[in-house]
Design an enzyme around this catalytic site. Structure first.
Site, PDB file in Angstrom:
ATOM      1  N   SER A  40      36.854  48.873  37.480  1.00 17.27           N
ATOM      2  CA  SER A  40      37.310  49.850  38.471  1.00 17.27           C
ATOM      3  C   SER A  40      38.346  50.812  37.909  1.00 17.27           C
ATOM      4  CB  SER A  40      37.877  49.125  39.695  1.00 17.27           C
ATOM      5  OG  SER A  40      36.870  48.362  40.315  1.00 17.27           O
ATOM      6  N   ASP A  92      36.247  37.631  34.976  1.00 23.36           N
ATOM      7  CA  ASP A  92      35.593  38.623  34.118  1.00 23.36           C
ATOM      8  C   ASP A  92      34.750  37.942  33.048  1.00 23.36           C
ATOM      9  OD1 ASP A  92      36.809  40.752  35.495  1.00 23.36           O
ATOM     10  OD2 ASP A  92      38.642  40.471  34.348  1.00 23.36           O
ATOM     11  N   ARG A 125      44.564  33.052  36.941  1.00 25.05           N
ATOM     12  CA  ARG A 125      44.932  34.444  37.212  1.00 25.05           C
ATOM     13  C   ARG A 125      45.143  34.704  38.700  1.00 25.05           C
ATOM     14  NH1 ARG A 125      39.992  38.358  35.829  1.00 25.05           N
ATOM     15  NH2 ARG A 125      40.906  39.614  37.499  1.00 25.05           N
ATOM     16  N   PRO A 152      46.969  47.831  34.139  1.00 26.05           N
ATOM     17  CA  PRO A 152      48.209  47.733  34.914  1.00 26.05           C
ATOM     18  C   PRO A 152      48.121  46.989  36.237  1.00 26.05           C
ATOM     19  CG  PRO A 152      47.827  49.998  34.193  1.00 26.05           C
ATOM     20  CD  PRO A 152      46.566  49.233  33.939  1.00 26.05           C
ATOM     21  N   HIS A 159      32.679  39.279  43.164  1.00 29.96           N
ATOM     22  CA  HIS A 159      33.420  38.415  42.241  1.00 29.96           C
ATOM     23  C   HIS A 159      33.383  36.941  42.651  1.00 29.96           C
ATOM     24  CE1 HIS A 159      34.989  41.025  39.201  1.00 29.96           C
ATOM     25  NE2 HIS A 159      35.534  41.852  40.064  1.00 29.96           N
ATOM     26  N   ASP A 203      31.296  52.868  40.492  1.00 32.46           N
ATOM     27  CA  ASP A 203      32.132  52.930  39.289  1.00 32.46           C
ATOM     28  C   ASP A 203      31.700  51.945  38.211  1.00 32.46           C
ATOM     29  OD1 ASP A 203      32.818  50.831  40.949  1.00 32.46           O
ATOM     30  OD2 ASP A 203      34.972  50.990  40.602  1.00 32.46           O
ATOM     31  N   HIS A 204      30.980  50.896  38.586  1.00 38.27           N
ATOM     32  CA  HIS A 204      30.496  49.886  37.627  1.00 38.27           C
ATOM     33  C   HIS A 204      29.606  48.922  38.383  1.00 38.27           C
ATOM     34  CE1 HIS A 204      33.115  46.787  39.349  1.00 38.27           C
ATOM     35  NE2 HIS A 204      34.072  47.701  39.382  1.00 38.27           N
ATOM     36  N   HIS A 241      31.591  41.617  35.845  1.00 40.83           N
ATOM     37  CA  HIS A 241      30.896  42.891  36.035  1.00 40.83           C
ATOM     38  C   HIS A 241      29.635  42.929  35.174  1.00 40.83           C
ATOM     39  CE1 HIS A 241      34.965  44.917  37.242  1.00 40.83           C
ATOM     40  NE2 HIS A 241      34.505  44.088  38.147  1.00 40.83           N
TER      41      HIS A 241
END
Length: 510
Positions: A62, A154, A185, A262, A407, A444-445, A462
């Site tokens: 993203s 991911d 995470r 970020p 996800h 976007d993906h 993704h």
């Protein structure tokens, strides 16, 4: 006077894939998307790898997607920049990284390296950790401790053991480094102000609080035995033979946070780096005078040094719209609000003149498979009011659902997410068309296009599949070889605005 708005509608994580198995996009009933696809000019866009400034074959995400979309050009990403710096020997000469090592040496304190332990390439890359270990070794630093954030999002949901095995081999090979804590995470990389999660990670790293284990492998095995996989592993402490923590972060230590993306790095960074932090009580042992280094620029709010400073992006889509006195709206729910604002503006936090922002809160649920609709209906209602009020010339909208629910690696909730977005898409595009406006529908993906692998396992990462683009204006023909960086020039063409020279993308309209 009635405005004829041009809207860029981003269906986050919605790509096209022929294979039906595990594909929520093909399983979903989406009459509105299908109607627009069949009635209007359409094509596909490349949204991964070199087309978006990533290494070849690297899946998009993203942040990368919105940067490229807003910039109207290929933006070379942090992953690529750092990889090149390592390959060409610039990394080990980076003054900011060397200053952190020097600080620890001169003060006789520890160097802590924390970040995501995977090669997912979305938020971090484990090769960057290895480069930091080599740098510390070459500078003669011995007290180097790793606080690993486990991925499972991911990359495969149960892949931590693979990365830990490789990391331990590197530690042995280089003769430096020791794992001090592990955390999923979910805790250490929260971005939605769920501070109770971040606090657990912080207290493991600073106070040595949390489940304790004699090795990282034991921690992962115990979590797996209890049905808790990588992303959700409780912040845990690795201990020495006497039961004390291998290391905690203390006064005057140096920290290098080696994530490069970020959005999920800001909260944990603020927790350590900012003196005026108030989101939870850090307690009496909060480390003072830390030398805190971010691999890239995370935010103006983070009081840390930056190893790889931002590349300035001039004349992004938002800036050009503003220069031409066009009113623009950025609208999304919390999970994708930074993407449709900060990232789409090339890393700029401030609004442009004539820019309005609408943030709709994301629902407070543990994981979005529990509420696949998220806040799509609320986003839609707010946007319809803007369209009806003739307030905007340009609309930049993100629907988070296909990505955030995708996800989960669960097919049915992701199908529900897409069906929700399709319902909203129909209302919005029809309202725009009724005003004589035009919608660019894209993504976007990839993500929702493969939530179950061909082997039947959850797929939480993704994909590299192409994304759709539809322009709801008859009589046009679109190029088939487009990239995300071509969307801004296309929008400017529809608005009859000249494309600046900095935008090297090309309009998709033939």
């Amino acid at each position: 006077m009635s405005k004829k708005p041009v809207a860029l509608i981003i269906l986050d994580g919605f790509a096209l894939r022929d294979e039906d198995k595990g594909n929520a996009v093909t399983h979903a009933k989406k009459p509105n998307f299908d109607r627009f696809w069949n009635e209007y000019p359409h094509a596909t866009l490349q949204a991964s790898g070199e087309a978006v400034g990533l290494p070849e074959g690297q899946m998009g995400n993203s942040e990368v997607g919105h940067l490229n979309i807003g910039a109207g050009r290929i933006v070379y990403q942090s992953l690529t920049r750092v990889n090149v710096a390592i390959r060409e020997g610039e990394f080990e000469q980076n003054e900011t990284l060397l200053a952190a090592v020097k600080h620890a040496k001169e003060k006789g304190t520890n160097l802590h390296l924390f970040g995501l332990l995977s090669d997912g390439g979305v938020h971090s890359h484990i090769e960057h950790l290895y480069a930091l270990l080599r740098l510390a070794k070459s500078e003669g630093l011995e007290k180097v401790y790793i606080h690993g954030f486990l991925d499972g999002r991911d990359v495969a949901p149960q892949s931590a053991e693979t990365y830990l095995k490789e990391l331990n081999e590197k530690i042995e090979e280089y003769g430096v480094g020791e794992i001090a804590t592990l955390s999923g995470r979910y805790y250490s990389m929260d971005r939605d102000k769920r501070w109770e999660r971040v606090e657990k990670s912080y207290r493991a790293m600073v106070y040595g609080e949390g489940p304790s284990y004699t090795s990282a492998e034991e921690c992962v095995k115990d979590s797996y035995d209890n049905g808790i996989y990588d992303e959700f592993v409780l912040p845990s402490v690795i201990t020495k033979e006497d039961g004390s923590p291998v290391a905690t972060i203390q006064d005057e230590d140096a920290v290098i946070f080696y994530n490069f993306r970020p959005d999920r790095a800001i909260q944990i960074s603020n927790t350590f780096a900012n003196e005026d932090f108030r989101s939870f009580d850090r307690g009496e042992k909060h480390p003072k005078h830390l030398h805190f280094v971010c691999l890239t620029h995370f935010s103006e709010t983070v009081d840390g040094y930056v190893a790889f400073k931002p590349i300035n992006l001039d004349n992004t889509l938002g800036e050009v719209l503003s220069q031409n006195n066009l009113k623009q709206l950025r609208i999304a729910e919390t999970e994708k609000y930074p993407h449709v604002t900060f990232f789409m503006s090339g890393g700029r936090e401030a609004e442009f003149p004539g820019e309005t922002r609408i943030l709709i809160d994301s629902p407070k649920v543990a994981t979005y498979d529990l509420k696949p609709e998220m806040s799509a209906y609320e986003v839609t209602d707010a946007l319809l009011a803007e369209i009806e009020g003739d307030k905007q010339d340009a609309i930049l909208l993100n629907f988070a659902n296909p990505d955030m629910v995708g996800h989960s690696g669960m097919l049915e909730p992701t199908v529900k997410a897409i069906e929700t977005v399709d319902e909203c898409l129909g209302k919005i595009v029809d309202a725009i068309l009724a005003k004589g406006g035009t919608a660019i529908i894209t993504a976007d993906h990839g993500n929702a296009d493969e939530v179950i692998t061909l082997e039947g396992n959850p797929m939480t990462a993704h994909t590299t599949n192409p994304v759709p683009v539809i322009v709801t204006k008859q009589g046009l023909e679109l190029r088939e070889d487009g990239i995300l960086g071509d969307l801004a020039p296309t929008m400017l063409t529809l608005l009859d605005v000249a494309q600046p020279k900095e935008m090297t993308g090309k309009t998709l309209i033939k």
